[in-house]
Write an enzyme that holds these catalytic residues in place. Structure first.
Site, PDB file in Angstrom:
ATOM      1  N   ASP A 156      -5.228  12.769 -11.165  1.00 12.28           N
ATOM      2  CA  ASP A 156      -4.468  12.638  -9.922  1.00 12.28           C
ATOM      3  C   ASP A 156      -3.911  13.993  -9.502  1.00 12.28           C
ATOM      4  O   ASP A 156      -3.075  14.581 -10.206  1.00 12.28           O
ATOM      5  CB  ASP A 156      -3.330  11.635 -10.120  1.00 12.28           C
ATOM      6  CG  ASP A 156      -2.708  11.164  -8.812  1.00 12.28           C
ATOM      7  OD1 ASP A 156      -2.702  11.956  -7.854  1.00 12.28           O
ATOM      8  OD2 ASP A 156      -2.244  10.010  -8.759  1.00 12.28           O
ATOM      9  N   HIS A 200      -5.914   9.843  -7.465  1.00 10.77           N
ATOM     10  CA  HIS A 200      -4.903   9.064  -6.748  1.00 10.77           C
ATOM     11  C   HIS A 200      -5.507   7.870  -6.009  1.00 10.77           C
ATOM     12  O   HIS A 200      -4.848   6.841  -5.854  1.00 10.77           O
ATOM     13  CB  HIS A 200      -4.171   9.976  -5.756  1.00 10.77           C
ATOM     14  CG  HIS A 200      -2.884   9.399  -5.250  1.00 10.77           C
ATOM     15  ND1 HIS A 200      -1.785   9.205  -6.062  1.00 10.77           N
ATOM     16  CD2 HIS A 200      -2.526   8.956  -4.014  1.00 10.77           C
ATOM     17  CE1 HIS A 200      -0.800   8.685  -5.347  1.00 10.77           C
ATOM     18  NE2 HIS A 200      -1.213   8.522  -4.113  1.00 10.77           N
ATOM     19  N   HIS A 234       0.828  -1.219   0.000  1.00 11.63           N
ATOM     20  CA  HIS A 234       0.000   0.000   0.000  1.00 11.63           C
ATOM     21  C   HIS A 234       0.856   1.260   0.000  1.00 11.63           C
ATOM     22  O   HIS A 234       2.091   1.209   0.104  1.00 11.63           O
ATOM     23  CB  HIS A 234      -0.936   0.000   1.200  1.00 11.63           C
ATOM     24  CG  HIS A 234      -0.215   0.054   2.534  1.00 11.63           C
ATOM     25  ND1 HIS A 234       0.308   1.220   3.057  1.00 11.63           N
ATOM     26  CD2 HIS A 234       0.046  -0.920   3.447  1.00 11.63           C
ATOM     27  CE1 HIS A 234       0.869   0.968   4.229  1.00 11.63           C
ATOM     28  NE2 HIS A 234       0.739  -0.324   4.500  1.00 11.63           N
ATOM     29  N   SER A 272       1.429   4.163  -5.030  1.00 11.26           N
ATOM     30  CA  SER A 272       2.016   5.384  -4.482  1.00 11.26           C
ATOM     31  C   SER A 272       3.362   5.108  -3.804  1.00 11.26           C
ATOM     32  O   SER A 272       4.270   4.579  -4.428  1.00 11.26           O
ATOM     33  CB  SER A 272       1.010   6.037  -3.521  1.00 11.26           C
ATOM     34  OG  SER A 272       1.406   7.343  -3.183  1.00 11.26           O
TER      35      SER A 272
END
Length: 458
Positions: free
Chosen positions: A399, A427, A178, A252
């Site tokens: 984003d 995002h 993540h 990310s």
């Protein structure tokens, strides 16, 4: 023609207004953070009989081993301590600049950098000075989730439990990583339910909570560096679950960890799926970490997500105050949120947003996102030289956190990478709300991984 001129004038006016308001707001935050610095030193001393060192001054004293024994020396602003980002110490502010100009105006001589040799135990010294072991600070949550006694990361495992009767040609592993201020639920509540039964029977899927987030340990003595994150994944997944080869899916900040993991295990990684990677090519002559900090957190009040990122990145004590009221009391907020919504919607996004400590978020942002700027190109060059690792890059056209140019830059650095932009996605919604399509993309990657590619692997 007239309409275009009016639109251009409005755009310039909006830009000027944004800049003017941003200057005033961040000037106020500069002053506020300086005040909170004193407040927290007093509060730490009152609550724990000792004041906690912070990163406000580039001359904060740390213990360093010199050639002739141990000595205390000031850390200069330009100092790089291995995995520790210089953005922790050097974050120019309006208040600091005005104070410096005032000091020069009255003839005060500013301190000069002191040269010395940094030994290999600098990181240990930093831990000694800034950490407090594994026990929580008074301003952090003391619940069992936030103070896990485990020495491993929390890992959600889904798929075949027993692989002893299968071969590596029929069963492969996938590691999901993540992003910043998130957790494994970002994957388990979105794409995991969308995978087909065939995929679930052929793949073991590991969704990990990175160190300092979700249900993983949040040690107060950790500096939350990229090296620590990779080491913990190796310990908690690769060694503990006997993972030999694997695919990686990352979002990310997790993309940085994924690339570092691929460099550490070049023969084991079969494919990389990078979603909204934070890669900013650093212009020649720029300090890498400082440049990336200005891109990620440009000190703008608009759009709101940029304002939040700027506050989190530039203001150590303002960020700690937010965590004091939100993260420390996450159990109460989670209860109230569920009470208000009457459990009609899943609250995993709210839960993971609050389940971290300020130390974990602050150091991860600087030491992983900003601190990796100087090594990102080396990571991608290493991946690019390998022809057997498939690379796919996904980004949302809307984003506001990381511009789509970041993914195009990754594609330029890794010529064989397939870059795909999803229109109307930002995002978060590139995964959340778009998980069915993303699951199909991932399944396709895993089915075709290892086949000959037409790109130039360099």
């Amino acid at each position: 023609m007239g309409a275009e001129m009016n639109k251009s004038s409005l755009s310039r006016a909006a830009g000027f207004l944004n800049s003017a308001v941003s200057f005033l707001v961040f000037l106020f935050l500069d002053v506020l953070d300086a005040i909170l610095c004193v407040v927290y030193k007093l509060a730490d001393y009152a609550m724990e009989t000792d004041s906690r060192p912070c990163y406000c001054s580039p001359e904060e004293v740390f213990l360093v081993s010199a050639a002739k024994g141990r000595t205390d020396v000031p850390v200069a602003a330009e100092l790089r301590l291995g995995d520790v980002s210089d953005t922790l110490y050097h974050r120019p502010s309006h208040v600091a600049e005005l104070a410096k100009k005032a000091a020069i105006a009255v003839g005060y001589k500013t301190s000069r950098s002191i040269g010395f040799t940094v030994s290999s135990d600098v990181t240990g010294a930093l831990r000694e000075k800034t950490g407090r072991g594994r026990r929580p600070l008074w301003s952090d949550c003391d619940c069992q989730t936030c103070n896990s006694p485990e020495s491993h990361l929390y890992v959600h495992v889904q798929g075949p439990k027993d692989t002893s009767t299968t071969t590596t040609t029929t069963t492969t592993d996938v590691i999901f990583i993540h992003g910043f201020i998130s957790s494994s639920a970002f994957w388990t509540e979105t794409v995991f339910p969308e995978f087909s039964d065939a995929t679930k029977s052929r793949h073991r899927m590991f969704a990990v909570d990175l160190l300092g987030f979700g249900r993983s340990p949040k040690p107060a003595d950790s500096l939350y560096t990229l090296r620590e994150q990779v080491d913990m994944i190796e310990k908690s997944i690769l060694k503990r679950h006997n993972v030999r080869s694997f695919h990686v899916v990352a979002h990310s900040m997790g993309c940085i960890v994924a690339l570092a993991l691929a460099v550490e295990h070049p023969e084991a990684v079969e494919s990389l799926a990078l979603i909204a990677p934070p890669y900013f090519p650093v212009p020649e002559g720029e300090k890498a970490a400082q440049f990336v900090m200005r891109q990620v957190a440009p000190k703008k009040v608009w759009p709101p997500v940029m304002f939040g990122a700027s506050v989190a990145c530039w203001y150590e004590h303002v960020g700690r105050t937010f965590c004091l009221f939100v993260c420390r009391n996450h159990r109460s907020w989670e209860f109230l949120f569920r009470l208000v919504t009457r459990n009609r919607i899943r609250t995993y996004m709210m839960d993971v947003f609050m389940c971290h400590t300020h130390r974990a978020a602050w150091h991860s942002l600087h030491n992983v996102i900003c601190g990796s700027a100087a090594t990102m190109e080396r990571f991608m060059d290493s991946v690019s030289r390998r022809s057997c690792c498939d690379v796919a890059v996904f980004h949302g056209s809307d984003d506001d956190v990381l511009p789509v140019d970041c993914s195009y830059a990754v594609g330029s650095r890794i010529p064989r990478a397939r870059v795909k932009v999803f229109q109307g996605k930002d995002h978060v919604t590139i995964v959340v709300g778009h998980h069915k399509a993303l699951a199909a993309e991932l399944e396709q990657i895993w089915r075709t991984a290892g086949r000959p590619t037409t790109g130039n692997p360099n």
